[in-house]
Design an enzyme around this catalytic site. Structure first.
Site, PDB file in Angstrom:
ATOM      1  CG  ASP A  39      -2.310   1.403   0.993  1.00 37.09           C
ATOM      2  OD1 ASP A  39      -2.003   1.810   0.120  1.00 37.09           O
ATOM      3  OD2 ASP A  39      -2.669   1.804   2.312  1.00 37.09           O
ATOM      4  CB  ALA A  40       4.060   1.529  -1.990  1.00 37.11           C
TER       5      ALA A  40
END
Length: 269
Positions: free
Chosen positions: A148-149
């Site tokens: 979840d960058a």
């Protein structure tokens, strides 16, 4: 400064990487990167609960690997996924990669991410470089990889390249699952990313759209899911949901509906 409705701004800081704001609204505390969308949210009276629907969907990977022993989280944010894992899987080891020092500090100071938990290791750096390092220079393997960058500009470019997904596939255990948060409304980027994931995982990628959101979670496995496993899963998903409270029955239903061709091929429903 962004206005957040009736929320109360309790922290604001600027670094070379951008603006960070923490906003309280009733029983909910949220992390913003200078824009209205929430990067992370936490219930003040239940810090381990997954407040945002896309984080619940990301943990739909538990449908495919229900007992992770070691997890890699790329992108800390407010630490929602980390706290969920440490709470529900106290024997699980969680490695985190976050490139912003100020995000780590805010997560620990305002979002109850533990500082001295022996099962939690936070690394400052780039997720792509970390995965490559694990693949080429260590024997590390993970049961789950959660990606979840995102920042205020979108998903970090380095975690969308072919070499990143190749490395993720290489460091997953045989029953490992990759769960990555994608933005489905950017159709060209989404399609190209899915093609890369499928290339690295031998066409074993599935999609899990987040209801009423632009997010789409991609789940990719190192294994084929057997028909008998799915049937058994339908029988126990409600009991799993009682423990995790992450809308698992709906995630299972959506996986089946959204990936009908894939599932017909694997499951012969």
């Amino acid at each position: 400064m962004q206005i957040y409705g009736d929320g109360r701004l309790i922290h604001q800081a600027v670094s070379d990487d951008g603006l960070i704001e923490v906003v309280d609204s009733g029983n909910t505390r949220s992390l913003h990167f200078g824009t209205f969308p929430r990067q992370s949210s936490m219930r003040l009276n239940q810090p381990h609960y997954l407040e945002l629907s896309y984080t619940q969907a990301m943990m739909g990977c538990l449908l495919l690997n229900p007992n992770p022993q070691r997890v890699l989280v790329i992108g800390l944010g407010g630490g929602s996924l980390v706290k969920f894992l440490l709470h529900h899987f106290p024997d699980c080891y969680v490695d985190v990669v976050e490139y912003r020092q100020d995000v780590v500090e805010v997560a620990q100071s305002f979002f109850q991410v533990p500082v001295n938990n022996p099962n939690l290791n936070i690394n400052l750096g780039d997720g792509y470089l970390y995965a490559n390092h694990c693949f080429y220079q260590t024997d590390f393997t993970y049961d789950l990889i959660l990606v979840d960058a995102y920042d205020q500009n979108g998903m970090a470019a380095s975690v969308g390249v072919q070499a990143f997904f190749d490395a993720c596939s290489g460091i997953l255990t045989d029953n490992g699952v990759l769960s990555i948060n994608l933005w489905g409304s950017e159709r060209a980027l989404f399609n190209s990313t899915m093609e890369r994931i499928n290339e690295s995982f031998q066409q074993r990628a599935m999609i899990l759209p987040v209801e009423n959101k632009g997010n789409v979670i991609a789940l990719a496995t190192k294994f084929n899911v057997e028909n008998v496993y799915l049937k058994n899963l339908r029988q126990q998903v409600n009991s799993l949901e009682m423990v995790y409270q992450i809308n698992l029955p709906r995630s299972l239903q959506n996986l089946i509906r959204q990936n009908r061709n894939f599932i017909h091929r694997l499951f012969a429903i």
